[in-house]
Design an enzyme around this catalytic site. Structure first.
Site, short mmCIF file in Angstrom:
data_model
loop_
_atom_site.label_atom_id
_atom_site.label_comp_id
_atom_site.label_asym_id
_atom_site.label_seq_id
_atom_site.Cartn_x
_atom_site.Cartn_y
_atom_site.Cartn_z
N HIS A 274 0.80 -1.81 0.03
CA HIS A 274 -0.02 -0.08 -0.02
C HIS A 274 0.92 1.48 -0.26
O HIS A 274 1.80 1.45 0.82
CB HIS A 274 -0.88 0.10 1.22
CG HIS A 274 -1.91 1.03 1.09
ND1 HIS A 274 -2.00 2.31 1.00
CD2 HIS A 274 -3.28 0.36 1.72
CE1 HIS A 274 -2.90 2.75 0.78
NE2 HIS A 274 -4.04 2.10 1.22
N GLY A 275 0.57 2.55 -0.87
CA GLY A 275 1.30 3.10 -0.98
C GLY A 275 -0.02 4.27 -0.28
O GLY A 275 0.00 3.92 0.16
#
Length: 299
Positions: free
Chosen positions: A90-91
């Site tokens: 997850h950025g």
């Protein structure tokens, strides 16, 4: 006046692209509302009746992905024809995941249902977009039903915590989350690891501060705003699936997903870290990620 002008310019520089993305998300929802009214669509949001609208929205995001990030998607052949659980890093802003959803639909006309954090459903005015895109709360029952119906289901075990407090070292912040692994075992489906190169160079969050971490842990509200929006190269890599194994425990399966290629004897943390180790310069560099826009041989 000069100081105020410079300050406002700096704020706009760092936050204008993230704000633009949120504007485009709301614009997508408005387009779906217009489609619903004009076509008088009353069918289930996941039905084929919405496919023409999905194609329009997906085409818009794919064009944006190509222009702003030179987006590439690799390893689609690793996705099973039937159900499976896609697990991804997850950025700070999961814009790369939106790009993946758009291109998957354009290439394969296939929906990938998405498990989202509770706070996403508190955002006003996005219900139709979430429903048509297949975004859902990640309860065990809903995930099992989606898999039973033949869908891909995507989840980021790190979630908002990983978005806020991971950094250019690309550390996985999964804690003790292993529910996705138990669901995979219960549904007897494979897990498919996925990672986007340079996602932390495109969008970042400010360095972790103890009071911000404590605030998040106590309220689950993402107080730290993302910044950046640099037009770095994005490449999403879909790894080889980890097949269902009736003899493995949920804990062992989590290890399979999380560890690195350099420790490939273990397996879902494993496979994610393998993709990071293979495709990502660590620590990440915005400058190098920008130069990769011109790296043709990788393409």
């Amino acid at each position: 006046v000069v100081i105020v002008s410079l300050t406002m310019s700096a704020i706009l520089f760092f936050f204008i692209v993230p704000l633009t993305i949120f504007f485009f998300i709301y614009l997508s929802n408005i387009l779906l509302l217009i489609y619903q009214r004009n076509a008088e669509v009353k069918a289930d949001p996941l039905s084929d009746d919405w496919d023409s609208a999905r194609k329009t929205i997906a085409s818009f995001w794919d064009i944006y992905a190509r222009i702003w990030h030179g987006y590439e998607l690799h390893g689609v052949k690793n996705l099973p024809e039937g159900p499976g659980i896609v697990v991804y890093y997850h950025g700070a802003i999961p814009i790369d995941y939106l790009y993946f959803l758009a291109r998957l639909f354009l290439w394969k006309k296939r929906l990938c249902l998405s498990v989202a954090d509770h706070f996403v459903f508190r955002l006003p005015g996005l219900k139709l977009l979430l429903d048509v895109s297949g975004v859902m709360l990640g309860t065990r029952e809903k995930c099992l039903l989606a898999l039973k119906n033949g869908h891909l289901v995507a989840v980021s075990p790190g979630g908002v915590r990983e978005a806020l407090f991971s950094d250019e070292s690309y550390q996985l912040l999964w804690g003790n989350r292993k529910g996705f692994a138990q669901v995979a075992l219960d549904a007897k489906v494979p897990i498919i690891p996925m990672y986007t190169q340079n996602v932390r160079e495109g969008y970042r969050t400010f360095k972790e501060r103890s009071f911000l971490r404590q605030f998040y842990e106590s309220t689950r509200l993402p107080l730290t705003p993302p910044y950046g929006g640099f037009p770095v190269k994005f490449r999403t890599y879909i790894g080889e699936p980890i097949p269902y194994d009736p003899n493995i425990t949920a804990e062992e399966l989590v290890e399979k997903v999380c560890k690195g290629n350099f420790l490939f004897s273990f397996q879902t943390k494993k496979a994610i870290q393998a993709l990071i180790s293979k495709h990502q310069t660590i620590p990440g560099s915005i400058w190098k990620a920008l130069l990769e826009r011109f790296d043709k041989h990788r393409k």
